[in-house]
Design a protein around this motif. Structure first.
Motif, PDB file in Angstrom:
ATOM      1  N   ARG A 545       9.673 -76.752 -99.493  1.00  0.00           N
ATOM      2  CA  ARG A 545       8.331 -76.514 -98.971  1.00  0.00           C
ATOM      3  C   ARG A 545       8.177 -75.050 -98.570  1.00  0.00           C
ATOM      4  NH1 ARG A 545       8.683 -81.165 -94.503  1.00  0.00           N
ATOM      5  NH2 ARG A 545      10.670 -80.054 -94.303  1.00  0.00           N
ATOM      6  N   SER A 546       6.956 -74.684 -98.306  1.00  0.00           N
ATOM      7  CA  SER A 546       6.679 -73.322 -97.845  1.00  0.00           C
ATOM      8  C   SER A 546       7.441 -73.061 -96.553  1.00  0.00           C
ATOM      9  CB  SER A 546       5.176 -73.154 -97.614  1.00  0.00           C
ATOM     10  OG  SER A 546       4.894 -71.882 -97.077  1.00  0.00           O
ATOM     11  N   GLY A 547       8.004 -71.871 -96.435  1.00  0.00           N
ATOM     12  CA  GLY A 547       8.751 -71.514 -95.235  1.00  0.00           C
ATOM     13  C   GLY A 547      10.216 -71.902 -95.292  1.00  0.00           C
ATOM     14  N   GLU A 548      10.649 -72.525 -96.408  1.00  0.00           N
ATOM     15  CA  GLU A 548      12.052 -72.920 -96.554  1.00  0.00           C
ATOM     16  C   GLU A 548      12.739 -72.028 -97.599  1.00  0.00           C
ATOM     17  OE1 GLU A 548      11.844 -77.680 -95.448  1.00  0.00           O
ATOM     18  OE2 GLU A 548      11.820 -77.065 -97.567  1.00  0.00           O
ATOM     19  N   SER A 578      14.231 -64.568 -91.377  1.00  0.00           N
ATOM     20  CA  SER A 578      13.098 -64.480 -90.454  1.00  0.00           C
ATOM     21  C   SER A 578      12.179 -63.322 -90.815  1.00  0.00           C
ATOM     22  CB  SER A 578      13.622 -64.339 -89.021  1.00  0.00           C
ATOM     23  OG  SER A 578      12.561 -64.218 -88.107  1.00  0.00           O
ATOM     24  N   ARG A 580      11.475 -62.347 -93.617  1.00  0.00           N
ATOM     25  CA  ARG A 580      10.697 -62.745 -94.801  1.00  0.00           C
ATOM     26  C   ARG A 580       9.767 -63.910 -94.508  1.00  0.00           C
ATOM     27  NH1 ARG A 580      15.189 -60.301 -96.045  1.00  0.00           N
ATOM     28  NH2 ARG A 580      15.539 -59.216 -98.042  1.00  0.00           N
ATOM     29  N   GLY A 581       9.622 -64.263 -93.243  1.00  0.00           N
ATOM     30  CA  GLY A 581       8.712 -65.332 -92.873  1.00  0.00           C
ATOM     31  C   GLY A 581       9.282 -66.726 -93.064  1.00  0.00           C
ATOM     32  N   VAL A 582      10.597 -66.823 -93.219  1.00  0.00           N
ATOM     33  CA  VAL A 582      11.240 -68.121 -93.433  1.00  0.00           C
ATOM     34  C   VAL A 582      11.510 -68.797 -92.089  1.00  0.00           C
ATOM     35  CG1 VAL A 582      13.352 -69.245 -94.285  1.00  0.00           C
ATOM     36  CG2 VAL A 582      12.274 -67.411 -95.611  1.00  0.00           C
ATOM     37  N   SER A 583      11.208 -70.087 -92.006  1.00  0.00           N
ATOM     38  CA  SER A 583      11.444 -70.826 -90.763  1.00  0.00           C
ATOM     39  C   SER A 583      12.647 -71.755 -90.856  1.00  0.00           C
ATOM     40  CB  SER A 583      10.207 -71.661 -90.405  1.00  0.00           C
ATOM     41  OG  SER A 583       9.891 -72.571 -91.451  1.00  0.00           O
ATOM     42  N   THR A 584      13.054 -72.133 -92.082  1.00  0.00           N
ATOM     43  CA  THR A 584      14.135 -73.107 -92.252  1.00  0.00           C
ATOM     44  C   THR A 584      15.045 -72.698 -93.403  1.00  0.00           C
ATOM     45  OG1 THR A 584      12.636 -74.877 -91.532  1.00  0.00           O
ATOM     46  CG2 THR A 584      14.693 -75.543 -92.598  1.00  0.00           C
ATOM     47  N   ASP A 626      17.216 -74.511 -88.354  1.00  0.00           N
ATOM     48  CA  ASP A 626      15.986 -73.943 -87.812  1.00  0.00           C
ATOM     49  C   ASP A 626      16.236 -72.468 -87.482  1.00  0.00           C
ATOM     50  OD1 ASP A 626      13.731 -73.215 -86.426  1.00  0.00           O
ATOM     51  OD2 ASP A 626      13.677 -74.982 -85.141  1.00  0.00           O
TER      52      ASP A 626
END
Length: 642
Positions: A545-548, A578, A580-584, A626
């Motif tokens: 998904r987005s953010g992964e 982080s 790069r806007g990644v959360s997971t 996370d």
């Protein structure tokens, strides 16, 4: 000149192959083929060995299980200007000997340009990992007047090599394949005798200039060489290389007689690309590094030194071994000897070319050598299949081959003067690059012994780790790191979460993706520089998904185990993700026969379990972390992210 002279002779190879053919199980026949490929053989035996292995290889390729007996699959495409079909079985058999299950796509000879510049559906479907451009001197010759100036010859050579550069780039762009270029073998006798090299446009001079230009261009383009011009000087037309009879009869540059050697030359480069080159040279002492028995003859009585032909030959062998150490081969000693007496030669004999500090692990006792070799591999945290064992005693060589078939044990010539040439001919240490890290590797393993002693003397582990004063330096993978990173990806088996293998072009493409993370990490401590010890590649994936972000590759050198490096690397990776806007972060563990040591890597770092991604191999586990709220385990490592 005998081919494959480093392999032992079999008492009756033909009978052994016939007996193996009666085995019902294809996998068992394959195992027997692998075993028998390790003996000296000719072109006729190659055909029989290839057929013996065929069913087992086909069965393994058709299944989703790992390749039998630890073989690594390798897809090789050969694009040639001469016939090569008769050489394909030799390449496959040599691959078995070097840990590879080689699949070969040989395009019709003379159509190499069409295969790379036009559409070739069969080549595209084959998806080669390695492309060999096998050209000969008669293909598109530079027809220059004999009186041409050196400038005119240079211009023609440059134009020809520029065409090769274009073909190499096409192969990389289309297939993300590692390219291998075959150097040219002179096809005709000299016109001017010894004066040939002084005439710029003489045919053999032009071939020499082409080969020199090809070598320079290959270095600049990241292309590997199958340097056929080197064995041509030793074997030549006598053995069937550029033999005019075979050429006019069948357009064969390499005759069937020379197929065993040619197959091995190709397979050793392919093995290096796939990370299957050997890493460590283990040496016997008495009558191997010096003449005589140190325990009986004493330091003054052994043969080692100037003024004696045998003593000088031992020094020459030591110097060759020392140079291997300087290019990054780990050096070790395995000897039946008293340790103090044996080590004294290294510190006290004035003409020793090898010093004690060159040896990463020194094992001298009266135990059996097979057990000692197991200890050496364990101490160095490398597999037995990384070892080459050199011993003058035929009985000891035979025992190690029987007890530890993973260890390479070359046959040695009668005279020690020929040891360097024999070891070089075997091609155990074939390289795909050479960097400052490679040069420092042997020394770093030797320094690990000092770290081990310090750890044994420590009573408080946290205090010991703090005392190391470790600094982890992380850089994005760029041109300077690309070659070494690709080497590590293709040869690291134990601390490797997924064991995905990539060509240099594929690593470069991933590193250039702004949404991906490609990190090369180095570790220094108070003892010295451990070099490049870790590679992490993380990328977006269609299944996420987005953010992964998927951790595609996480590998680390075993020589830094137990120092909390994993936790420090996770901190660096999470920070890069982080940004790069990644959360997971999503991590996979894909089990193999050799990476069980990292089965708990992700849970130990605080990752939580997740259902495996679609189409994951059987046994794969999946984990998530996370980036914002996760907390990696503590470590005592200073971070230097650049």
């Amino acid at each position: 000149m005998e081919q494959l002279a480093w392999l032992p002779a079999h008492a009756d190879l033909a009978a052994a192959i016939s007996a193996a053919k009666r085995i019902d199980n294809p996998a068992d026949r394959l195992s027997q083929a692998m075993h028998l490929a390790g003996f000296r053989h000719d072109f006729t035996a190659i055909g029989r060995l290839d057929k013996l292995a065929a069913d087992g290889l086909a069965e393994a390729a058709a299944s989703s299980r790992p390749m039998a007996a630890g073989l690594a699959a390798c897809r090789l495409a050969i694009l040639s200007s001469h016939t090569v079909d008769h050489l394909v079985p030799a390449i496959r058999v040599a691959g078995l000997r070097r840990g590879l299950a080689v699949s070969v796509h040989a395009a019709p000879y003379g159509l190499y340009r069409q295969a790379l510049l036009g559409e070739d559906p069969m080549m595209a479907a084959f998806a080669p990992q390695l492309v060999l451009l096998a050209l000969d001197a008669r293909d598109a010759p530079l027809d220059l007047p004999l009186e041409s100036s050196e400038a005119a010859v240079t211009e023609a050579v440059t134009a020809r090599v520029d065409e090769l550069r274009h073909l190499w780039r096409q192969a990389r762009a289309r297939f993300n394949a590692q390219v291998m270029q075959q150097t040219l073998v002179p096809a005709d006798p000299p016109l001017f005798g010894s004066f040939e090299a002084l005439v710029p446009a003489a045919p053999n001079t032009v071939i020499g200039m082409l080969n020199a230009a090809i070598r320079v261009a290959a270095r600049e383009e990241g292309v590997l060489l199958l340097d056929l011009a080197l064995p041509a000087a030793s074997y030549g037309q006598v053995m069937g290389l550029a033999d005019p009879v075979r050429w006019h009869q069948a357009k064969q540059l390499v005759s069937p007689v020379l197929a065993p050697l040619y197959g091995d030359l190709v397979a050793r480069v392919a093995a290096a690309v796939m990370g299957r080159s050997r890493k460590c040279l283990v040496l016997d002492l008495d009558n191997t590094l010096w003449g005589g028995v140190i325990g009986d003859d004493g330091i003054d009585g052994i043969k080692l030194g100037q003024g004696d032909a045998t003593g000088e030959a031992f020094i020459a062998f030591q110097r060759y071994v020392a140079l291997l150490g300087k290019r990054g081969i780990i050096l070790a000693v395995c000897s039946k000897n008293d340790a103090a007496v044996a080590e004294a030669v290294f510190t006290q004999h004035p003409e020793m070319a090898l010093r004690r500090g060159d040896i990463a692990t020194f094992v001298a006792n009266w135990n059996d050598k097979a057990g000692n070799l197991r200890q050496i591999a364990k101490t160095l945290n490398i597999g037995l299949d990384s070892l080459v064992f050199v011993d003058d005693n035929p009985a000891e060589r035979d025992i190690i081959r029987r007890e530890l078939p993973e260890v390479a044990v070359p046959e040695l010539p009668e005279d020690v003067a020929n040891y360097p040439a024999r070891l070089a001919a075997a091609g155990y240490f074939e390289a795909t690059g050479f960097t400052a890290d490679d040069a420092a590797r042997s020394r770093s393993y030797a320094l690990n012994e000092a770290r081990r002693v310090a750890q044994e003397q420590a009573t408080d582990m946290d205090g010991y780790l703090r005392s190391l004063k470790m600094v982890l330096t992380a850089t994005d993978v760029g041109p300077g790191e690309l070659s070494r990173v690709t080497q590590l990806i293709n040869k690291t088996n134990q601390f490797n979460l997924t064991t995905r293998r990539y060509t240099e072009a594929e690593v470069q493409a991933l590193a250039a993706n702004p949404a991906a993370v490609a990190l090369a990490l180095r570790l220094t401590d108070r003892f010295g520089d451990n070099g490049l010890i870790c590679v992490v590649l993380a990328r977006p994936d269609a299944a996420l998904r987005s953010g992964e972000l998927l951790i595609d590759t996480w590998l680390m050198s075993c020589r830094v185990l137990g120092r909390q490096v994993e936790a420090a690397v996770l901190e660096v990776l999470a920070a890069a993700a982080s940004r790069r806007g990644v959360s997971t972060l999503i991590g996979e563990y894909r089990p193999t026969g050799r990476n069980g040591m990292v089965a708990e890597h992700y849970p130990n770092l605080g990752f939580v379990p997740l259902d495996p991604l679609p189409d994951s191999p059987e046994g794969t586990t999946c984990w998530q972390y996370d980036v914002i709220g996760g907390r990696a385990p503590k470590h005592f490592i200073e971070l230097d992210a650049r």
